[in-house]
Structures are given as C-alpha cells and as structure tokens.
Write a protein that holds these residues in place. Structure first.
Motif, PDB file in Angstrom:
ATOM      1  N   VAL A 155       0.861  -1.182   0.000  1.00 12.58           N
ATOM      2  CA  VAL A 155       0.000   0.000   0.000  1.00 12.58           C
ATOM      3  C   VAL A 155       0.897   1.232   0.000  1.00 12.58           C
ATOM      4  O   VAL A 155       1.837   1.328   0.792  1.00 12.58           O
ATOM      5  CB  VAL A 155      -0.926   0.019   1.227  1.00 12.58           C
ATOM      6  N   SER A 167      -7.886   4.610   3.755  1.00 16.57           N
ATOM      7  CA  SER A 167      -8.878   3.542   3.892  1.00 16.57           C
ATOM      8  C   SER A 167      -9.233   2.958   2.533  1.00 16.57           C
ATOM      9  O   SER A 167      -9.351   1.734   2.377  1.00 16.57           O
ATOM     10  CB  SER A 167     -10.129   4.081   4.588  1.00 16.57           C
ATOM     11  N   LEU A 170      -6.262   0.843   1.206  1.00 15.42           N
ATOM     12  CA  LEU A 170      -6.193  -0.467   1.862  1.00 15.42           C
ATOM     13  C   LEU A 170      -7.207  -1.428   1.261  1.00 15.42           C
ATOM     14  O   LEU A 170      -6.919  -2.610   1.027  1.00 15.42           O
ATOM     15  CB  LEU A 170      -6.439  -0.309   3.359  1.00 15.42           C
ATOM     16  N   VAL A 175      -6.510  -5.419   1.487  1.00 12.24           N
ATOM     17  CA  VAL A 175      -6.116  -5.527   2.892  1.00 12.24           C
ATOM     18  C   VAL A 175      -7.344  -5.565   3.791  1.00 12.24           C
ATOM     19  O   VAL A 175      -7.474  -6.435   4.656  1.00 12.24           O
ATOM     20  CB  VAL A 175      -5.184  -4.366   3.285  1.00 12.24           C
ATOM     21  N   THR A 176      -8.251  -4.608   3.613  1.00 12.53           N
ATOM     22  CA  THR A 176      -9.448  -4.527   4.449  1.00 12.53           C
ATOM     23  C   THR A 176     -10.678  -5.014   3.689  1.00 12.53           C
ATOM     24  O   THR A 176     -10.685  -5.052   2.452  1.00 12.53           O
ATOM     25  CB  THR A 176      -9.673  -3.094   4.952  1.00 12.53           C
ATOM     26  N   ALA A 211      -4.279  -3.516  10.502  1.00 14.52           N
ATOM     27  CA  ALA A 211      -3.715  -2.702   9.424  1.00 14.52           C
ATOM     28  C   ALA A 211      -3.104  -1.418   9.984  1.00 14.52           C
ATOM     29  O   ALA A 211      -2.028  -0.984   9.549  1.00 14.52           O
ATOM     30  CB  ALA A 211      -4.789  -2.383   8.393  1.00 14.52           C
TER      31      ALA A 211
END
Length: 452
Positions: A155, A167, A170, A175-176, A211
């Motif tokens: 990232v 956000s 990610l 990632v999220t 994260a």
C-alpha cells in the motif's frame, strides 16, 4: 326434649382435662402469667420452694399444642403480591432471555432441518434472517476478523493522504474488507495517528486494527522503495518518487531538467523513466534515482533489439501503444495499426497524442475535446502526419517489445468498445470502423460513468 346435662364421661381423666388451664391463654384472672405446660409449672414451683422439681408421673397426659400463628389477611397477601424482590426480578428477566434465545436457536435448527429436507431453509432465512442474527448476536461485519490475514499486499501512502484516502487504498489492495472499515475505526480513536508517505508491506484480509498497527510499525515501511506503473508521464512519475522516497519534489524537478546528464539526446526524459518497482540505499539522491530509471529503460531497449539510434523512435511508438492498448495481445495489434498507417501516409489520429499535447491526458475520460483534436501542437497526430514530437508516457517491457515486433495484419483502425473489459475491435475499412464506433457509443450510453 333432650336432657341438657351431658352424661358423665367414661374417661376418668375427662374431668381433669376440663380443669386444666388453657395453654393458649397467657394470663389468669389475676394477671399472673400462666405456664404453657405442667413441666413449666413444676419447674416454677420448685424454683419458688428451692426444691428440686418432682419427677413426672408415669402416665403422660397429653396437652393440646399451642395454636398456630394467625394466617395473614387476604388484603395483606394481595398488597404484597405485586412486589417482587429485586434479585428475584433480575433472575426472572435472565431466565426469560435464556428462554427467548433458546427459542431462536430451536428455530435455527428447524430451519436447517427443513431447508435440508425441502429447500425451505432459504425462504426462512430470507424472511427471518435479520431476527435470527439479532437474537443470536450475529450481524454482517464490515471488518475482517483477527487471524484471517494471509498473503502479501503493498500500500502506498502519498503526501496529503488522509484517513479516507488511506482507507480506500487499503481496500483496493485487498487488505481490508470494505472501503470504510479502516476510516470508521480511525474516527473512534481518542487521537488521530500520524501517517508517513511511503510504500508499506501488509497482508490481505487484515482487520482495520491490525492494518493500523502495521502502518505504524517502521519495520513494514519499504524504505527507499518506489512503485512506478506503466503509462505515467514524467511529471506524475517524479511526484510518486518524491512521495515514496521522501526526497523533495524540487530535487526531482531539477534532476530531470537536463536529459544530457543521462546521455539522452532528446529534449525531454519523457519515455525514459522506466516503470518498475525500485529499492534504493539510504541517502540516495534524486539524480541517482533518475539515472537508475534511465539505465533500466536502456536495458529494456537493448533486450528488444533496439539500436541506439532508434531508441527515441521506438520509445515514442511504445508510449502510444502503452496508452492506447487495453489487453496484452492488443499491444501488438495497435503496433501494427501504427505501422500500417505510417506506411499508407495516413494521419495516425491517436487520441492519446492529442490529449497529451493539449494537457488533457488525465481528464478521466478516453474522449478528446474538440480543442485538443484541432490544436496545432507537435504531438497532435490529428493535425500532423507521422509520429508525434516525442514519447507521451513511460512504456513498459511489453509495449517496447510490441513496438519492435508488431503482429501481422491489415488493420488500419481500432476502437475499444467496452472500457470495462478492454474489448477492442480492429477494422480494415472505414465502414467497419464506423460500425464499431457506433457500438462504443451505445455502450457509453448504457454505461455513462465508465470513463467515456
């Protein structure tokens, strides 16, 4: 008339019972306390005469038991019936909740059984899924659970990025779980964390909290690492380099000002900053970074068989291919279209060149404005025949190879008819091309927010 005088009892102790004091009575006529039993009477007499109490007779005479305490009145019972002790009330509420949860669990079991038997489970879940999740404490989570992280992800945090931008980055990197999971977690923190520009190593399917911890851990920051994708201009490239490496943008602007510093005879380094992922040693300078990227471009040109005198020409063709083609196989077809049109002495009419020359290359759409198409600048291939003045972007290995090795074919036209999938139609005649353009326009009508 019956005789009112009762006959003498056959029980020899009847008269004695009649003469015994009523144990239920507390006092005699003189107000003295009356003993409850004969034992108490004897003990009282012994105390008075200082004599030991007499032995009880061998024949026991039963004495009626004392009367029980009077029962509470009905009014008292009704008055206290509605007053439940607090502890009893709490226990009752807990019991009620357990029973309710038990009922819902039973319902889930029934749903599963029915679903397995007759397909009713899907209907029941659609109808009562929300209530079941609520009763059992379930719910759709916007975040991954702890312990689900796997694989690798990178990232990039750029200068000026805030919580919402990070956000989204990610989420884009996998990632999220959702685009706002990380931001929602941030706003609940007592204080805002500080984020530093750079490239970070994370994992996929991380919780928002994990994260954040990873982004705050200096060990996860890929120091002096920069990721440069294909198709960027020099301006965009040095901006990313500054963000990733922490070197002032002014240093990079000065470093690219004179191409001759890197043995490049062109008037600009456009096309010469090869797109790749770079890792540098601490203390690297902007000029050293640019030299590394130019060297990498020369390496790719040499691998494709480009002679030094043809480097600028091939980079120019490759830069157009990089901006126009959407799929790998199309790179080599677009290259063939460019060669065929040059051979036929036709205008190339590449929108990417007109947009670059008019500085609208990054306006968010593939369509060119009328002003861009008619502006007389040395990059506009709608106005000038032949290749543009120089490259319009930094091409990668595939584009350079395609510029050197176009596939065989008679095509003179092409248009991408689906910007989401990259589907491109290549045509030989202008009539077929016009039909493909109409197909593209129809797609744009149906997909107005897809970059047309």
């Amino acid at each position: 008339m019956p005789d009112p005088t009762p006959p003498p009892s056959e029980d020899p102790f009847a008269d004695l019972y009649g003469r015994l004091p009523d144990a239920r009575s507390r006092a005699d006529a003189d107000g003295d306390t009356v003993p409850k039993s004969r034992r108490e009477a004897r003990e009282a007499a012994a105390r008075a005469s200082h004599e030991p109490p007499a032995q009880p007779p061998t024949v026991a005479i039963p004495v009626p038991e004392p009367a029980p305490e009077p029962a509470p009145a009905l009014d008292d019972l009704f008055a206290t019936a509605g007053r439940i002790p607090p502890t009893t009330k709490k226990k009752a509420m807990k019991t009620k909740k357990r029973r309710r949860r038990g009922l819902w669990i039973a319902l889930v079991i029934v749903v599963v059984l029915v679903g397995g038997a007759a397909g009713g489970g899907l209907w029941a879940w659609n109808a009562y899924g929300g209530q079941i999740r609520s009763a059992l404490g379930w719910g759709e989570s916007k975040d991954y659970a702890e312990g689900m992280a796997q694989g690798q992800a990178t990232v990039t945090i750029r200068t000026g990025d805030g919580g919402q931008q990070i956000s989204q980055s990610l989420y884009n990197a996998g990632v999220t779980k959702t685009a706002d999971a990380f931001y929602d977690m941030l706003v609940k923190l007592p204080s805002s964390p500080t984020f530093y520009p750079g490239v970070y190593k994370l994992q996929q399917q991380m919780s928002a909290t994990a994260a954040l911890q990873a982004l705050q851990d200096p060990a996860n920051k890929m120091d002096y690492t920069a990721q440069i994708p294909e198709g960027l201009t020099v301006s965009d490239t040095i901006s990313r380099l500054s963000d990733s490496l922490g070197i002032p943008l002014s240093d990079f602007q000065a470093a690219v000002a004179n191409p001759a510093t890197y043995q490049v005879s062109a008037g600009s380094l456009e096309g010469w900053l090869f797109p790749a992922t770079y890792t540098f040693d601490p203390g690297v300078t902007a000029q050293e970074v640019i030299q590394t990227m130019v060297n990498r471009a020369v390496q790719s040109l040499d691998a494709a068989g480009v002679t030094p005198d043809q480097r600028q020409r091939i980079l120019t063709i490759a830069s157009i291919i990089q901006r126009e083609a959407r799929q790998r196989d199309d790179f080599y077809k677009v290259s063939r279209v460019i060669q065929n049109r040059l051979a036929a002495d036709m205008l190339l009419q590449m929108d990417s060149t007109a947009q670059y020359g008019y500085n609208e290359l990054h306006n968010g759409t593939v369509s060119s404005s009328e002003a861009a198409l008619t502006d007389d600048n040395p990059w506009n291939t709608y106005v000038n025949k032949g290749l543009p003045k120089g490259p319009i972007s930094n091409p990668g290995d595939v584009a350079i190879d395609a510029a050197m090795h176009p596939v065989d074919g008679p095509w003179l036209y092409f248009v991408t008819v689906n910007l989401d999938t990259g589907e491109t139609v290549f045509s030989v005649t202008v009539q077929d091309h016009d039909a493909a353009v109409a197909q593209w326009r129809q797609w744009c009508v149906q997909n107005p927010n897809s970059g047309c």
